[in-house]
Design a protein around this motif. Structure first.
Motif, PDB file in Angstrom:
ATOM      1  N   MET A   1     -23.560 -12.784  -8.005  1.00  0.00           N
ATOM      2  CA  MET A   1     -22.572 -12.024  -8.739  1.00  0.00           C
ATOM      3  C   MET A   1     -22.341 -10.640  -8.123  1.00  0.00           C
ATOM      4  N   PHE A   2     -23.411 -10.026  -7.621  1.00  0.00           N
ATOM      5  CA  PHE A   2     -23.281  -8.689  -7.059  1.00  0.00           C
ATOM      6  C   PHE A   2     -22.319  -8.687  -5.871  1.00  0.00           C
ATOM      7  N   ASP A   3     -22.342  -9.754  -5.063  1.00  0.00           N
ATOM      8  CA  ASP A   3     -21.432  -9.833  -3.929  1.00  0.00           C
ATOM      9  C   ASP A   3     -19.979  -9.785  -4.388  1.00  0.00           C
ATOM     10  N   TYR A   4     -19.686 -10.424  -5.511  1.00  0.00           N
ATOM     11  CA  TYR A   4     -18.314 -10.428  -6.014  1.00  0.00           C
ATOM     12  C   TYR A   4     -17.918  -9.062  -6.561  1.00  0.00           C
ATOM     13  N   LEU A   5     -18.868  -8.360  -7.183  1.00  0.00           N
ATOM     14  CA  LEU A   5     -18.591  -6.989  -7.642  1.00  0.00           C
ATOM     15  C   LEU A   5     -18.265  -6.087  -6.449  1.00  0.00           C
ATOM     16  N   THR A  46     -11.893   2.307  10.359  1.00  0.00           N
ATOM     17  CA  THR A  46     -12.659   1.086  10.083  1.00  0.00           C
ATOM     18  C   THR A  46     -12.447  -0.018  11.101  1.00  0.00           C
ATOM     19  N   GLY A  47     -11.270  -0.051  11.727  1.00  0.00           N
ATOM     20  CA  GLY A  47     -10.908  -1.230  12.502  1.00  0.00           C
ATOM     21  C   GLY A  47     -10.418  -2.310  11.552  1.00  0.00           C
ATOM     22  N   ASN A  48     -10.300  -3.539  12.057  1.00  0.00           N
ATOM     23  CA  ASN A  48      -9.753  -4.632  11.241  1.00  0.00           C
ATOM     24  C   ASN A  48     -10.733  -5.159  10.197  1.00  0.00           C
ATOM     25  N   LEU A  49     -11.969  -5.392  10.606  1.00  0.00           N
ATOM     26  CA  LEU A  49     -12.938  -6.038   9.724  1.00  0.00           C
ATOM     27  C   LEU A  49     -14.129  -5.128   9.444  1.00  0.00           C
ATOM     28  N   VAL A  50     -14.608  -5.175   8.196  1.00  0.00           N
ATOM     29  CA  VAL A  50     -15.807  -4.439   7.803  1.00  0.00           C
ATOM     30  C   VAL A  50     -16.767  -5.430   7.136  1.00  0.00           C
ATOM     31  N   PRO A  51     -17.803  -5.870   7.856  1.00  0.00           N
ATOM     32  CA  PRO A  51     -18.817  -6.728   7.235  1.00  0.00           C
ATOM     33  C   PRO A  51     -19.707  -5.900   6.311  1.00  0.00           C
ATOM     34  N   ILE A  52     -20.022  -6.452   5.142  1.00  0.00           N
ATOM     35  CA  ILE A  52     -20.808  -5.723   4.135  1.00  0.00           C
ATOM     36  C   ILE A  52     -21.981  -6.585   3.686  1.00  0.00           C
ATOM     37  N   GLU A  53     -23.170  -6.033   3.781  1.00  0.00           N
ATOM     38  CA  GLU A  53     -24.391  -6.691   3.305  1.00  0.00           C
ATOM     39  C   GLU A  53     -24.791  -6.038   1.986  1.00  0.00           C
ATOM     40  N   ASN A  54     -25.231  -6.849   1.014  1.00  0.00           N
ATOM     41  CA  ASN A  54     -25.569  -6.347  -0.314  1.00  0.00           C
ATOM     42  C   ASN A  54     -26.972  -6.780  -0.711  1.00  0.00           C
ATOM     43  N   LYS A  55     -27.722  -5.840  -1.252  1.00  0.00           N
ATOM     44  CA  LYS A  55     -29.065  -6.144  -1.760  1.00  0.00           C
ATOM     45  C   LYS A  55     -29.189  -5.624  -3.187  1.00  0.00           C
ATOM     46  N   TRP A  56     -29.321  -6.542  -4.126  1.00  0.00           N
ATOM     47  CA  TRP A  56     -29.500  -6.204  -5.538  1.00  0.00           C
ATOM     48  C   TRP A  56     -30.988  -6.366  -5.855  1.00  0.00           C
ATOM     49  N   GLU A  57     -31.800  -5.506  -5.275  1.00  0.00           N
ATOM     50  CA  GLU A  57     -33.242  -5.580  -5.437  1.00  0.00           C
ATOM     51  C   GLU A  57     -33.776  -4.178  -5.683  1.00  0.00           C
ATOM     52  N   SER A  58     -34.912  -4.103  -6.378  1.00  0.00           N
ATOM     53  CA  SER A  58     -35.478  -2.789  -6.664  1.00  0.00           C
ATOM     54  C   SER A  58     -36.226  -2.207  -5.471  1.00  0.00           C
ATOM     55  N   ASN A  59     -36.660  -3.058  -4.556  1.00  0.00           N
ATOM     56  CA  ASN A  59     -37.374  -2.571  -3.371  1.00  0.00           C
ATOM     57  C   ASN A  59     -36.410  -1.969  -2.363  1.00  0.00           C
TER      58      ASN A  59
END
Length: 135
Positions: A1-5, A46-59
């Protein structure tokens, strides 16, 4: 779900289209933001593409995770103009990871911890907020 947010938040930037869970040659990217329709003012940063990594963790995110994401982003830079990549970590970043974020180039890496991302979410002008984060 966090990725969609995260995807929905970046899509609030005018002209940006996002895809969550995008498979790429070097593995999956949580969100791939396409800035080709964005204003020239932000597209040139930014250029054309911006890859985004998401971590929904407390660490806190570690250096190795930054390195892995940067390797994926490097491929995006080769295949299409990618000047910036993002890493959203709700648990923040270790000191080694912060150094890694600062040292990453081609593309540059932008880190968002919990406070940064909450400010971005609450911003009335997400494009300017993101632009200020880049510069």
């Amino acid at each position: 779900m966090f990725d969609y947010l995260v995807s929905l938040q970046f899509a609030r930037i005018s002209g940006v289209e996002c895809v969550a869970k995008k498979n790429m040659e070097r593995g999956e990217v949580d969100v791939l933001a396409d800035f080709t329709g964005a204003t020239k003012r932000i597209h040139r940063l930014t250029g054309n593409l911006v890859p985004i990594e998401n971590k929904w963790e407390s660490n806190a995110t570690k250096q190795r995770e930054i390195h892995i994401h940067h390797r994926k982003a490097e491929l995006a830079e080769l295949q299409s103009s990618c000047l910036v990549s993002c890493f959203v970590s709700m648990g923040g970043f270790t000191s080694d990871a912060k150094r890694e974020l600062q040292n990453c180039q081609n593309p540059n890496m932008i880190g968002f911890d919990r406070d940064d991302f909450e400010e971005f979410l609450n911003s009335n002008n997400p494009r300017e907020h993101f632009r200020n984060k880049i510069i």
